[in-house]
Enzyme design. Structure first.
Site, PDB file in Angstrom:
ATOM      1  N   ASN A   8      48.754  29.725  40.831  1.00  0.00           N
ATOM      2  CA  ASN A   8      47.952  28.407  41.001  1.00  0.00           C
ATOM      3  C   ASN A   8      47.053  28.305  40.044  1.00  0.00           C
ATOM      4  OD1 ASN A   8      46.586  26.265  41.803  1.00  0.00           O
ATOM      5  ND2 ASN A   8      45.697  27.196  43.553  1.00  0.00           N
ATOM      6  N   LYS A  10      45.217  25.922  39.130  1.00  0.00           N
ATOM      7  CA  LYS A  10      44.277  25.043  39.425  1.00  0.00           C
ATOM      8  C   LYS A  10      43.939  24.096  38.174  1.00  0.00           C
ATOM      9  CE  LYS A  10      42.314  28.319  42.438  1.00  0.00           C
ATOM     10  NZ  LYS A  10      41.321  29.270  43.062  1.00  0.00           N
ATOM     11  N   HIS A  94      44.922  23.609  50.862  1.00  0.00           N
ATOM     12  CA  HIS A  94      44.060  24.703  50.095  1.00  0.00           C
ATOM     13  C   HIS A  94      42.417  24.308  50.424  1.00  0.00           C
ATOM     14  CE1 HIS A  94      42.361  27.084  46.651  1.00  0.00           C
ATOM     15  NE2 HIS A  94      43.554  27.336  46.337  1.00  0.00           N
ATOM     16  N   GLU A  96      40.010  24.646  48.519  1.00  0.00           N
ATOM     17  CA  GLU A  96      39.285  23.826  47.458  1.00  0.00           C
ATOM     18  C   GLU A  96      39.667  22.405  47.655  1.00  0.00           C
ATOM     19  OE1 GLU A  96      40.766  25.908  43.895  1.00  0.00           O
ATOM     20  OE2 GLU A  96      39.283  27.454  44.167  1.00  0.00           O
ATOM     21  N   GLU A 164      44.093  32.691  52.669  1.00  0.00           N
ATOM     22  CA  GLU A 164      42.996  32.580  51.694  1.00  0.00           C
ATOM     23  C   GLU A 164      41.758  32.422  52.382  1.00  0.00           C
ATOM     24  OE1 GLU A 164      44.763  31.649  47.377  1.00  0.00           O
ATOM     25  OE2 GLU A 164      43.856  29.897  48.610  1.00  0.00           O
ATOM     26  N   GLY A 170      38.268  32.115  44.053  1.00  0.00           N
ATOM     27  CA  GLY A 170      37.472  31.428  43.273  1.00  0.00           C
ATOM     28  C   GLY A 170      36.532  32.344  42.430  1.00  0.00           C
ATOM     29  N   SER A 212      40.846  36.487  44.723  1.00  0.00           N
ATOM     30  CA  SER A 212      40.591  37.416  43.964  1.00  0.00           C
ATOM     31  C   SER A 212      41.568  38.520  43.694  1.00  0.00           C
ATOM     32  CB  SER A 212      39.335  38.116  44.558  1.00  0.00           C
ATOM     33  OG  SER A 212      38.125  36.940  44.485  1.00  0.00           O
TER      34      SER A 212
HETATM   35  P1  13P Z   1      41.350  33.328  42.635  1.00  0.00           P
HETATM   36  O1  13P Z   1      42.530  34.195  42.511  1.00  0.00           O
HETATM   37  O2  13P Z   1      41.058  32.825  41.465  1.00  0.00           O
HETATM   38  O3  13P Z   1      40.388  34.087  43.671  1.00  0.00           O
HETATM   39  O4  13P Z   1      42.024  32.050  43.489  1.00  0.00           O
HETATM   40  C1  13P Z   1      42.717  32.389  44.418  1.00  0.00           C
HETATM   41  C2  13P Z   1      43.318  30.834  44.913  1.00  0.00           C
HETATM   42  O5  13P Z   1      42.509  30.097  45.459  1.00  0.00           O
HETATM   43  C3  13P Z   1      44.866  30.708  44.692  1.00  0.00           C
HETATM   44  O6  13P Z   1      45.199  29.435  45.205  1.00  0.00           O
END
Ligand code: 13P
Length: 249
Positions: A8, A10, A94, A96, A164, A170, A212
């Site tokens: 992802n 992002k 998700h 976020e 997640e 994040g 992470s």
């Molecule tokens: P990180 O790997 O940056 O923690 O993000 C995880 C995530 O939200 C994947 O969709």
């Protein structure tokens, strides 16, 4: 069975040039690996790069979609547009995006539209904090039931569920989940799916972990029974992503 790795990206990287470089490097790397199915979910403006570069070993995913197929929805993208560019999967629910105000009901409408139009959801669930009494499990159950409302038994096999936890994803992540925490939730999700559908559906559904993930912890989640991983930060730095892929091959 092949492990499913989902990158992802992002809202990264910052330019078309960087995105193309990352895509080409990742594409070269994945050609050398067996037993891994890679889905990359870039930001919308970079989707065309995948067509341009004919990335045969990479499945194309998207990070969002609208519930309607066309119309007056400024700033939105439809599942038909995604399909026409070769998109096969879409991340929905998700954390976020939930933070931006997406409700379970809204996410559910996107899930139904996507499935109907043959773009398979990577359906994310996750609690924002944990409590000792296990109330977070009821919260997850609620997310699953509402998000998958109306998805039939024949359709559920096309859904991947990504666990997640919000505290693990994040830049502001407190920590990654432990293997034990993941295993507990995986068993719980299977139970919910079994109750909603049947044991065959629960057995067949893919449950992956995100939050992470890096080259040091990726393998331990797969060894603990994750069908795959949803990777954020470490998928947009090629050296880190290469190390991650090498760690699990
Ligand atoms: P990180 O790997 O940056 O923690 O993000 C995880 C995530 O939200 C994947 O969709």
């Amino acid at each position: 069975m092949n492990k499913l790795i989902i990158a992802n990206w992002k809202m990264n990287p910052a330019s078309e040039k960087e995105a193309e470089k990352l895509l080409i490097e990742t594409s070269k790397k994945i050609k050398t690996l067996k037993d891994i199915d890679l889905i990359i979910c870039p930001p919308f403006p970079y989707l065309f790069l995948f067509k341009k570069n004919k990335t045969t070993k990479i499945v194309l995913g998207a990070q969002n979609v609208h519930k309607e197929l066309e119309g007056s929805y400024t700033g939105e993208v439809s599942v038909k547009m995604l399909s026409s560019l070769g998109v096969k999967n879409v991340i929905l629910g998700h954390g976020e995006r939930r933070k931006l105000g997406e409700t379970d009901e809204f996410i559910n409408q996107k899930v139904l539209t996507s499935i109907k139009n043959k773009v398979n959801p990577i359906f994310c669930i996750g609690e924002s904090s944990r409590d000792r009494d296990g109330n977070f499990l009821s919260f997850l159950e609620d997310q699953i039931k509402k998000g998958l409302n109306g998805v039939t038994k024949s359709q559920i096999k096309n859904v991947v569920i990504a666990y997640e936890p919000l505290w693990a994803i994040g830049k502001n992540a407190q920590r990654e989940a432990t293997r034990e925490e993941f295993v507990e939730v995986k068993i719980f999700i299977k139970k919910v799916i079994s109750d909603l559908y049947d044991s065959k559906s629960a057995h067949g559904i893919k449950i992956i972990y995100g939050g992470s993930i890096n080259s040091n912890n990726a393998k331990s989640f797969l060894d603990a029974g994750a069908d795959g991983l949803l990777v954020g930060r470490d998928s947009i730095n090629f050296k880190k992503f290469e190390a991650l892929l090498d760690a699990i091959k």
